[in-house]
Design a protein around this motif. Structure first.
Motif, PDB file in Angstrom:
ATOM      1  N   ALA A  97       0.666  -1.246  -0.035  1.00 40.30           N
ATOM      2  CA  ALA A  97      -0.135   0.117   0.160  1.00 40.30           C
ATOM      3  C   ALA A  97       0.785   1.283  -0.098  1.00 40.30           C
ATOM      4  N   VAL A  98       2.002   1.105   1.015  1.00 30.60           N
ATOM      5  CA  VAL A  98       2.923   2.177   0.862  1.00 30.60           C
ATOM      6  C   VAL A  98       3.533   2.703  -0.443  1.00 30.60           C
ATOM      7  N   ASP A  99       3.851   1.579  -1.164  1.00 29.88           N
ATOM      8  CA  ASP A  99       4.487   1.691  -2.552  1.00 29.88           C
ATOM      9  C   ASP A  99       3.418   2.391  -3.446  1.00 29.88           C
ATOM     10  N   LEU A 100       2.186   1.872  -3.280  1.00 28.57           N
ATOM     11  CA  LEU A 100       1.176   2.681  -4.331  1.00 28.57           C
ATOM     12  C   LEU A 100       0.976   3.882  -4.076  1.00 28.57           C
ATOM     13  N   VAL A 101       0.787   4.309  -2.776  1.00 28.67           N
ATOM     14  CA  VAL A 101       0.818   5.812  -2.519  1.00 28.67           C
ATOM     15  C   VAL A 101       1.953   6.521  -2.716  1.00 28.67           C
TER      16      VAL A 101
END
Length: 271
Positions: free
Chosen positions: A77-81
């Motif tokens: 999720a962090v990578d997407l954001v």
């Protein structure tokens, strides 16, 4: 969305598709995490303005996102954001709208993996019809003075055990966090997302060496012609394939590799 935001959203969709195509990714959990980030950035106007500030470098904004969310949500999720805040957005609200769409898409992908997407699409349509024909229900679901808990309880009574889990999750998020939209327009958007997801097919392609752009285009066109739908290729390289390719679409496997042919020939000789 227009201009830069449209391009940023398109790139984010591609990253989400590539991530959720993997069988190791829990799309439902990812949806929850993206929804939590959406809710935070919706509340914290100053924070989302910082994360979309065109005067700041994309890398600086990505590092800030990683510091803020790195201990709160998964690395995926962090990578997407982080990837999203590296992009340019026409206005800060567009980032939040895009995150919300990705959360909903991740939930729909989870339903698709369970072969329940058609049910979800049908239930969203029928729920919209029920709401439009029942003024008392609509008033209860859109009552601004009602608490989130009260609306959630009402929806559990309406949908719990009667609808797909994904349908209940999507509708509950819409009703409890409408973000200024009408219930009807929100349901319409969810139905469109479900329809778009249903029309998309994924082929897992394993080859001994990376395919060229020309090979990928030809393979995608050939598979789209066979299955009658646009085809997204999820590419993997495995030297043990020994040549050729192996294609999997849903439960159907098309074996075109040398290794598969040798194994098949060995079985025929043994028999």
């Amino acid at each position: 969305m227009h201009g830069a935001s449209r391009e940023a959203l398109a790139a984010a969709r591609e990253r989400l598709d590539a991530l959720t195509d993997s069988t190791s990714v829990d799309a439902g959990s990812l949806a929850d995490e993206l929804a939590a980030v959406t809710a935070l950035l919706h509340r914290e106007v100053s924070l989302r303005r910082v994360l979309t500030d065109p005067a700041q470098s994309g890398e600086a904004k990505a590092e800030l996102a990683q510091r803020l969310f790195g201990t709160q949500v998964s690395g995926q999720a962090v990578d997407l954001v982080a990837g999203m805040v590296r992009s340019r957005w026409s206005q800060s609200r567009d980032l939040v709208d895009a995150l919300e769409e990705l959360a909903n898409t991740a939930d729909l992908t989870a339903a698709q993996k369970r072969s329940r997407l058609d049910n979800v699409e049908d239930e969203l349509f029928r729920f919209g019809r029920i709401v439009s024909s029942n003024t008392e229900l609509r008033a209860a679901l859109t009552n601004r003075s009602a608490t989130t808990a009260a609306k959630g309880e009402l929806l559990r009574g309406l949908l719990g055990g009667r609808a797909e889990q994904t349908t209940e999750r999507l509708v509950t998020r819409l009703v409890t966090a409408p973000r200024g939209r009408s219930l009807e327009s929100g349901l319409e958007s969810l139905s469109k997302l479900a329809a778009d997801r249903r029309d998309r097919m994924v082929a897992v392609v394993t080859s001994a060496v990376p395919l060229s752009d020309t090979q990928k285009q030809r393979l995608g066109a050939a598979l789209a012609k066979v299955y009658g739908r646009p085809m997204h290729l999820n590419l993997d390289v495995d030297p043990e394939v020994l040549g050729g390719i192996r294609v999997q679409v849903g439960d159907e496997v098309i074996n075109g590799s040398i290794a598969d042919r040798l194994e098949d020939a060995g079985r025929r000789l043994a028999s």
